[in-house]
Design an enzyme around this catalytic site. Structure first.
Site, PDB file in Angstrom:
ATOM      1  N   ARG A  28      31.497  42.200  31.235  1.00 12.33           N
ATOM      2  CA  ARG A  28      31.218  40.796  30.898  1.00 12.33           C
ATOM      3  C   ARG A  28      29.946  40.796  30.076  1.00 12.33           C
ATOM      4  NH1 ARG A  28      31.142  35.526  34.719  1.00 12.33           N
ATOM      5  NH2 ARG A  28      33.342  35.774  34.219  1.00 12.33           N
ATOM      6  N   HIS A  63      38.027  34.691  27.249  1.00 10.09           N
ATOM      7  CA  HIS A  63      38.060  35.032  28.685  1.00 10.09           C
ATOM      8  C   HIS A  63      39.519  35.288  29.096  1.00 10.09           C
ATOM      9  CE1 HIS A  63      36.831  35.448  32.706  1.00 10.09           C
ATOM     10  NE2 HIS A  63      36.533  34.217  33.031  1.00 10.09           N
ATOM     11  N   GLN A 108      41.036  35.346  32.868  1.00 12.37           N
ATOM     12  CA  GLN A 108      41.164  34.016  33.465  1.00 12.37           C
ATOM     13  C   GLN A 108      42.506  33.390  33.105  1.00 12.37           C
ATOM     14  OE1 GLN A 108      38.879  32.208  35.499  1.00 12.37           O
ATOM     15  NE2 GLN A 108      40.761  31.019  35.754  1.00 12.37           N
ATOM     16  N   ASP A 120      36.631  22.692  31.485  1.00 13.83           N
ATOM     17  CA  ASP A 120      35.660  23.715  31.872  1.00 13.83           C
ATOM     18  C   ASP A 120      34.277  23.085  31.746  1.00 13.83           C
ATOM     19  OD1 ASP A 120      34.432  26.141  32.503  1.00 13.83           O
ATOM     20  OD2 ASP A 120      34.810  27.065  30.548  1.00 13.83           O
ATOM     21  N   CYS A 150      38.604  26.870  35.445  1.00 17.04           N
ATOM     22  CA  CYS A 150      38.365  28.285  35.786  1.00 17.04           C
ATOM     23  C   CYS A 150      37.296  28.451  36.850  1.00 17.04           C
ATOM     24  CB  CYS A 150      37.991  29.059  34.527  1.00 17.04           C
ATOM     25  SG  CYS A 150      36.433  28.555  33.775  1.00 17.04           S
ATOM     26  N   ARG A 196      43.160  35.403  40.099  1.00 15.74           N
ATOM     27  CA  ARG A 196      42.350  36.372  39.342  1.00 15.74           C
ATOM     28  C   ARG A 196      42.534  37.753  39.949  1.00 15.74           C
ATOM     29  NH1 ARG A 196      37.861  34.654  36.517  1.00 15.74           N
ATOM     30  NH2 ARG A 196      37.793  36.827  35.874  1.00 15.74           N
TER      31      ARG A 196
END
Ligand code: CP
Ligand code: NVA
Length: 309
Positions: free
Chosen positions: A108, A135, A138, A226, A267, A295
């Site tokens: 990340r 991402h 996700q 988000d 998310c 996930r």
């Protein structure tokens, strides 16, 4: 060719479908087991996975760590700041060195060039655990979650409300690969990258931009939002972003304009009463904690695909 998992649009569509199917199988196989009990099959036995974080994380960190352990492997969670990477060693050299110790790298980071360089110079597969731009893990979990609740996502209408950020970008990539339509509703300054909109359209799906949130949401099968301020956004931009994004809050009134069986996704982490109200987050349309759980399953399948095990 190494099976890196860098983005949804750069991964073969059949491979993506296979990953979701495998995730589903592994989730079903574990149903009813006590948490933490390993699977009967331990495809990662004897494998070491490095999990590198240059930004904070709860879900990505814990779900990757647990996923590796459930499959019999071992993990090493590394913070970017503690590595020489954070003190001037090149990404290429870090990639070469780590490849001598570990079987798989998840990272990340901020700029996606770090991820790309890691993948270019590593001799082991590299997984994108979020960059400023995308991402993908996700959205694999999100597609899995949608299909679990409502069947195939192909042909459905997904509405993204708010900031056209990294998570939105991976949704657009998924639209092209899984064949669903997308509507973005948000301020002009925060629209998703034109390149990604173009990619989805080129793949044959409809992508439109609608400034009016209520109009955008009409007939939606899925509404997604988000945070209004991502980890890579400056804190000084917070007030300006909030002012621009306020009309795009997902609340019960907005959800009433979607289909009656529309789902709501986020998310996480969420900022309750900002981009989404608690009434929606905790309401009947919300599948946010299923997304978080998935996930784990989706990433287990991604890691198996990367390693071919
Ligand atoms: N959704 C997500 O990636 O959460 P974390 O930042 O907690 O990993
Ligand atoms: N857009 C958010 C997602 C966090 C999982 C961020 O990048 O901070």
């Amino acid at each position: 060719m190494m099976n890196h998992f860098l983005d949804i649009h750069t991964t073969d569509a059949d491979a993506l479908a296979g990953i979701i199917a495998n995730a589903r199988e592994m989730k079903d196989a574990r149903a009813g087991r006590p948490k933490g009990q390993p699977d009967d099959a331990l495809p990662l036995e004897g494998r070491m996975v490095a999990l590198i974080f240059e930004k904070p994380s709860t879900r990505t960190r814990v779900s990757f760590d647990v996923g590796v352990r459930q499959m019999g492997g071992e993990t090493m969670v590394l913070s970017g700041a503690d590595l020489q990477l954070g003190h001037g060693e090149t990404i290429a050299d870090t990639a070469r060195v780590l490849s001598r110790y570990v079987d798989l790298i998840m990272i990340r980071t901020f700029d996606e060039s770090v991820l790309q360089e890691m993948a270019e110079f590593a001799d082991v597969p590299v997984i994108n655990g979020l960059t400023d731009r995308t991402h993908p893990c996700q959205i694999m979990a999100d597609v899995m979650t949608y299909e679990e609740h409502r069947g195939p996502i192909k042909g459905k209408k997904v509405v993204w409300a708010g900031d056209g950020n990294n998570v939105c970008a991976s949704f657009l990539h998924a639209a092209g690969q899984f064949g669903f339509d997308m509507v973005f509703t948000g301020p002009v300054q925060l629209e998703p990258e034109a390149e990604f909109v173009g990619l989805a359209r080129k793949a044959g799906v409809n992508v439109s931009i609608e400034r009016d949130a209520k109009k955008a949401v009409a007939g939606a099968d899925l509404v997604v939002t988000d945070t209004w301020v991502s980890m890579h956004d400056s804190q000084s931009s917070k007030e300006r972003r909030h002012n621009m994004l306020r009309p795009y809050q997902v609340n019960e009134e907005l959800m009433r304009h979607a289909k009656t069986d529309a789902l709501f996704m986020h998310c996480l982490p969420a900022h309750r009463e900002e981009e989404v109200t608690s009434a929606v987050m905790d309401g009947p349309s919300s599948v946010v904690f299923d997304e978080a759980e998935n996930r784990l399953h989706a990433q287990k399948a991604i890691m198996r695909w990367c390693l071919g095990v």
